[in-house]
Scaffold this motif. Structure first.
Motif, short mmCIF file in Angstrom:
data_model
loop_
_atom_site.label_atom_id
_atom_site.label_comp_id
_atom_site.label_asym_id
_atom_site.label_seq_id
_atom_site.Cartn_x
_atom_site.Cartn_y
_atom_site.Cartn_z
N GLU A 1 0.83 -1.20 0.00
CA GLU A 1 0.00 0.00 0.00
C GLU A 1 0.87 1.25 0.00
OE1 GLU A 1 -2.78 -0.13 3.19
OE2 GLU A 1 -3.82 -1.90 2.44
N ARG A 2 2.05 1.17 0.62
CA ARG A 2 2.97 2.30 0.62
C ARG A 2 3.76 2.39 -0.67
NH1 ARG A 2 6.88 1.10 4.15
NH2 ARG A 2 7.81 3.15 3.82
N TYR A 3 4.20 1.23 -1.19
CA TYR A 3 5.14 1.24 -2.31
C TYR A 3 4.49 1.25 -3.69
CZ TYR A 3 9.37 0.74 0.49
OH TYR A 3 10.42 0.98 1.34
N LEU A 4 3.26 0.72 -3.83
CA LEU A 4 2.65 0.65 -5.17
C LEU A 4 2.55 2.02 -5.85
CD1 LEU A 4 -0.10 -2.12 -4.90
CD2 LEU A 4 1.95 -2.11 -6.33
N PRO A 5 2.09 3.07 -5.13
CA PRO A 5 2.06 4.40 -5.78
C PRO A 5 3.45 4.88 -6.19
CG PRO A 5 0.72 4.39 -3.78
CD PRO A 5 1.51 3.12 -3.77
N LEU A 6 4.49 4.53 -5.41
CA LEU A 6 5.85 4.94 -5.75
C LEU A 6 6.36 4.18 -6.96
CD1 LEU A 6 7.31 5.02 -2.11
CD2 LEU A 6 6.43 6.94 -3.46
N PHE A 7 6.05 2.86 -7.04
CA PHE A 7 6.42 2.09 -8.22
C PHE A 7 5.73 2.63 -9.46
CE2 PHE A 7 7.36 -1.61 -5.24
CZ PHE A 7 8.72 -1.56 -5.46
N GLU A 8 4.44 2.94 -9.31
CA GLU A 8 3.67 3.46 -10.45
C GLU A 8 4.24 4.79 -10.93
OE1 GLU A 8 -0.97 4.70 -11.50
OE2 GLU A 8 -0.47 3.77 -9.58
N LYS A 9 4.65 5.63 -9.99
CA LYS A 9 5.21 6.93 -10.36
C LYS A 9 6.49 6.77 -11.17
CE LYS A 9 6.49 11.35 -8.24
NZ LYS A 9 6.66 12.09 -6.95
#
Length: 480
Positions: free
Chosen positions: A321-329
């Protein structure tokens, strides 16, 4: 996949280690021969040899630095009738202090004053005495720069000087060198003891002033959720009022509808922020309380608090939940193959806080070091993939393990770099553009090995596979 892959040095690594050991032994033998020749040239008198032996024996027998001070001044007195005073440089006060003498004994710490002698690196004489510098162990100074000590640790003053002929002068130079080496080691031991006491006190302060107050954030979050819920109830009352006024004042009803809509959006944002704050609190508290656990500092190693843990729901999903938005970015595709793997037959008994940080390190590294590559069909891919395997007899007959694999696209490491990847401070040549200390994977290795597992890295065609393996809790109930 085989057993315990990536953890073997192979024939080349074994030959290199064996060669290094042989070279080390040859170097030691060279030093032994050199010392043997030196003592042959020294041509020491029997009493001087006995003085050396006595000093070495007592320096080992007495463990405190104060006892060493007294041994230093007692040996010349008993063997040669020479009086002496011992001076040691105090780095905290940046001054040379008299700590002991053959006439007055040990000087109490509170009575030690600045000495009137010059701190020189070579022997010199005063009106009544000879003064010999006490040199420390150069290797220790280089290995432990935090000691902040100069080349000369102190001075050894001998009197009356007219009793010193050339042979005694030569002996006292060598004797003072032995004082320096033993003094340096005991200084280091004392400094380490003081360091450990400080760390334990610091941990107690952290527990009292950081971890305990951190619990109040949980109460704050609970109250915040109650306020948001009360806010929602006010919205419901406003909605009911709008419905009641619908057939009345149209303008007022429209304005109230706009207010209700704005309040609803605001409440949704508050609720989302509160959920994010709660997750951040849980994550930070888990890491803080795990790393700063008092047992770690008292025992000098990580102390496990094992519990049964569902890796997917309790560790991986909160991290995702923390890392998925960062990976997507960053345009990184995440291939989560654990979603389709049943957990009911896998029981792992681990320290949840420490293992969570193992996974966090893998995700953090994947975010920093995943690079775009071109596959054999010419497609551009930038991928993080992770999965789980159950390995039969991984840790011996009937001792099965669970291996977690993390693959990232990018430049494959060399076999040499792959073997060094988990060493403290090591950073691969392709990672220099990213900030880092080379500590994260060494931490991973320590935590996994304390759990009885192992780690490894396997360079592959389009990137690198890093893994860790943990033993299963119930080795006799192996099912897939």
């Amino acid at each position: 996949m085989g057993k315990r892959e990536g953890n073997s040095t192979g024939p080349v690594g074994e030959n290199h280690a064996e060669s290094a050991q042989q070279e080390s032994l040859l170097n030691i033998r060279d030093r032994v021969r050199a010392k043997k020749n030196d003592y042959g040239r020294y041509n020491l008198e029997r009493s001087q040899e006995e003085a050396f032996a006595t000093f070495f024996d007592l320096a080992q027998e007495y463990t405190s630095i104060d006892n060493l001070y007294q041994v230093c001044v007692a040996v010349p007195k008993e063997f040669f009738g020479l009086e002496s005073s011992l001076y040691v440089f105090n780095p905290k006060r940046c001054r040379l202090e008299k700590v002991c003498s053959s006439l007055d004994g040990l000087v109490p710490v509170e009575l030690r004053e600045t000495a009137g002698l010059s701190l020189k690196s070579r022997p010199y004489e005063t009106e009544d005495t000879w003064v010999f510098p006490i040199h420390g162990n150069e290797t220790l100074t280089k290995q432990y720069p935090f000691l902040n000590q100069s080349e000369v640790l102190g001075l050894f003053e001998i009197f009356p000087k007219d009793l010193l002929d050339a042979r005694k002068h030569f002996f006292l130079e060598k004797f003072t060198n032995r004082i320096g080496y033993n003094l340096h080691q005991k200084m280091l031991i004392q400094q380490n003891i003081d360091h450990i006491k400080f760390i334990n006190q610091l941990v107690a302060d952290i527990e009292h002033n950081v971890i305990s107050p951190n619990l109040y954030y949980r109460l704050f979050l609970i109250r915040l959720k109650k306020h948001i819920a009360a806010y929602g109830q006010l919205q419901a009352r406003l909605r009911d009022l709008i419905l009641f006024l619908r057939d009345g004042d149209e303008a007022l009803s429209r304005e109230l509808c706009e207010i209700h809509h704005a309040l609803d959006e605001s409440n949704q944002r508050l609720d989302e922020a509160a959920r994010g704050l709660g997750k951040h609190y849980e994550h930070t508290s888990l890491f803080l309380e795990t790393l700063l656990r008092r047992d770690h500092f008292e025992k000098g190693t990580y102390v496990l608090r094992r519990q049964s843990c569902n890796f997917r729901t309790e560790i991986i999903q909160p991290l995702l939940e923390r890392y998925l938005p960062l990976f997507e970015k960053k345009g990184i595709t995440v291939d989560n193959r654990l979603e389709n793997v049943p957990d009911e037959h896998v029981t792992l008994f681990v320290d949840k806080g420490l293992i969570s940080q193992v996974f966090d390190n893998f995700f953090s590294n994947a975010l920093k070091y995943t690079r775009e590559v071109e596959d054999q069909l010419g497609n551009k891919i930038k991928l993080v993939s992770y999965n789980r395997q159950i390995l039969r007899d991984c840790f011996g007959e009937g001792m099965h393990g669970v291996r977690f694999n993390f693959f990232t696209t990018g430049e494959p490491l060399s076999e040499k770099e792959a073997r060094k990847l988990f060493r403290e401070g090591f950073r691969a040549s392709g990672s220099r553009t990213e900030k880092g200390s080379g500590h994260g994977l060494h931490f991973v290795k320590n935590v996994v090995e304390i759990h009885g597992g192992d780690v490894g890295c396997e360079p592959q065609r389009y990137g690198n596979l890093i893994y860790f393996t943990l033993p299963m809790k119930e080795q006799t109930q192996f099912t897939v």
